[in-house]
Design a protein around this motif. Structure first.
Motif, PDB file in Angstrom:
ATOM      1  N   GLY A 133       0.531  -1.335  -0.080  1.00 19.48           N
ATOM      2  CA  GLY A 133       0.477   0.101  -0.271  1.00 19.48           C
ATOM      3  C   GLY A 133       0.787   1.354  -0.359  1.00 19.48           C
ATOM      4  O   GLY A 133      -0.311   2.324  -0.564  1.00 19.48           O
ATOM      5  N   MET A 134       2.134   0.818   0.566  1.00 24.00           N
ATOM      6  CA  MET A 134       2.686   2.257  -0.158  1.00 24.00           C
ATOM      7  C   MET A 134       3.407   2.572  -1.245  1.00 24.00           C
ATOM      8  O   MET A 134       3.473   1.768  -1.986  1.00 24.00           O
ATOM      9  N   SER A 135       3.384   4.053  -1.459  1.00 24.48           N
ATOM     10  CA  SER A 135       3.602   4.644  -3.182  1.00 24.48           C
ATOM     11  C   SER A 135       5.686   3.960  -2.573  1.00 24.48           C
ATOM     12  O   SER A 135       5.976   4.418  -2.199  1.00 24.48           O
ATOM     13  N   ASP A 136       6.394   4.040  -4.154  1.00 26.31           N
ATOM     14  CA  ASP A 136       7.505   3.941  -3.540  1.00 26.31           C
ATOM     15  C   ASP A 136       8.228   5.110  -3.794  1.00 26.31           C
ATOM     16  O   ASP A 136       9.573   4.985  -2.454  1.00 26.31           O
ATOM     17  N   ARG A 137       7.838   6.519  -2.871  1.00 28.37           N
ATOM     18  CA  ARG A 137       8.181   7.499  -2.141  1.00 28.37           C
ATOM     19  C   ARG A 137       7.908   7.532  -0.709  1.00 28.37           C
ATOM     20  O   ARG A 137       9.313   7.147  -0.265  1.00 28.37           O
ATOM     21  N   TYR A 147      17.599   9.293  -1.740  1.00 20.88           N
ATOM     22  CA  TYR A 147      17.007   8.984  -2.856  1.00 20.88           C
ATOM     23  C   TYR A 147      15.711   9.197  -2.450  1.00 20.88           C
ATOM     24  O   TYR A 147      15.511   8.669  -1.758  1.00 20.88           O
ATOM     25  N   THR A 148      14.655   9.547  -3.865  1.00 24.79           N
ATOM     26  CA  THR A 148      13.363   9.391  -3.311  1.00 24.79           C
ATOM     27  C   THR A 148      12.974   8.223  -4.669  1.00 24.79           C
ATOM     28  O   THR A 148      12.241   7.711  -4.803  1.00 24.79           O
ATOM     29  N   MET A 149      13.272   8.479  -5.927  1.00 24.04           N
ATOM     30  CA  MET A 149      13.296   7.234  -6.711  1.00 24.04           C
ATOM     31  C   MET A 149      13.786   6.567  -6.972  1.00 24.04           C
ATOM     32  O   MET A 149      15.197   6.698  -6.810  1.00 24.04           O
ATOM     33  N   PRO A 150      13.620   4.224  -6.454  1.00 25.57           N
ATOM     34  CA  PRO A 150      14.192   4.021  -6.552  1.00 25.57           C
ATOM     35  C   PRO A 150      14.751   3.120  -7.447  1.00 25.57           C
ATOM     36  O   PRO A 150      15.550   1.875  -6.822  1.00 25.57           O
TER      37      PRO A 150
END
Length: 329
Positions: A133-137, A147-150
């Motif tokens: 349920g978490m967003s990638d961010r 980092y914010t983008m995985p």
């Protein structure tokens, strides 16, 4: 006196029998393993009941006595365990004291996207899924302050973990390992390479990972793209176009797709894309930071898994005519 002597003999027999039992296998070879869980906060007696209820054929009172006699009555660790054939009661107590939990494995494949990695983790039955349920961010915020983008930031490998571990443990471990591998290669790089940051080198490694059919050619593929960056030539690599298309990619890439601009399309935009496009392995990381000594600017598939490299457009066009015509026959 005789009564005391008999009592001593009896105690010796009981002690011998108990010692024999403590070192005999609970399960014989060929019998299936038994998984059991000791809940957090369980007492010794409660722990032994949980073992019994899981189907372990060892009397809980005798296991309790063994734990007490070995000085381990308060040292048992909560968690999920696996009793394998050949394990004795004494070895079982040692497992519980050392926390030798049941091991699970998760394999992350080189060249996967982060979305593929995440789907594999989400589907693994041995993990506690705390990131669903978490967003990638949101997920990255739990892992990294930098980092914010995985994409690209997790090392592809086989990860062993105790059953019911948090999935965050896998993400954190894979992220730390990728940063460690990247830093090692970055420290040993040729400083003339056209990368401003390790992240740019990681992005290049992710492209090499997707472009290379053979590991032995990765340093040559790297040389082509590095040479293009140095002369200001577009990278023009199809995997970046496919990545930019996302779910709209259906297995075939058309000329229209090459000309449709996205942030990752290296036909329409110069330089490296803004993020990696896959999870690169060790060979691709090494190649990105240690390219071959070559002036090649082009390559084309020969059709046998290898590539033909050229340093000028005329030679490249001849190679395309030769090998692509053969592939079309």
């Amino acid at each position: 006196m005789k009564r005391l002597f008999k009592l001593l003999i009896l105690l010796a027999i009981v002690a011998a029998a108990f010692g024999y039992w403590a070192q005999r296998p609970i399960l014989d070879e060929g019998q299936p393993s038994i998984e059991f869980t000791i809940a957090q906060g369980s007492s010794l007696r409660s722990s032994m009941r949980q073992i019994e209820n899981a189907g372990v054929p060892a009397h809980p009172l005798m296991l309790t006595a063994l734990a007490q006699l070995t000085g381990n009555s308060t040292k048992l660790k909560a968690g999920t365990y696996e009793l394998k054939p050949g394990t004795s009661p004494l070895r079982l107590i040692q497992q519980l004291v050392r926390g030798e939990f049941a091991q699970e494995a998760l394999i992350i494949i080189e060249g996967w996207t982060f979305a593929q990695m995440r789907a594999e983790i989400d589907a693994h039955p041995g993990l506690k899924h705390e990131t669903l349920g978490m967003s990638d961010r949101e997920l990255m915020a739990k892992i990294s302050s930098e980092y914010t983008m995985p994409e690209g930031l997790f090392y592809p490998d086989t990860y062993m973990f105790a059953k019911n571990s948090s999935d965050l443990q896998i993400y954190r471990q894979a992220h730390r390992l990728m940063l460690k591998k990247l830093d090692t290669e970055w420290q040993q790089r040729d400083t003339s390479l056209p990368y401003a940051t390790p992240y740019q080198a990681l992005t290049m490694a992710s492209i090499i990972e997707k472009e290379t059919g053979r590991k032995s050619e990765r340093d040559m593929i790297a040389a082509v793209f590095v040479n293009r960056l140095r002369v200001g030539m577009p990278l023009q690599t199809d995997p970046t176009v496919i990545y930019g298309m996302g779910e709209s990619f259906k297995g075939n890439i058309r000329r229209k797709d090459l000309l449709t601009d996205t942030p990752h399309n290296t036909y329409t935009r110069p330089g490296l894309p803004p993020t990696p496009i896959s999870l690169p392995g060790a060979e691709s990381l090494h190649a990105a930071l240690h390219p071959a000594n070559s002036n090649a600017l082009y390559f084309v598939a020969r059709g046998d898994g290898t590539s033909q490299f050229s340093s000028n457009l005329a030679d490249h066009n001849n190679a395309v005519n030769k090998y692509q015509r053969r592939l079309g026959q």
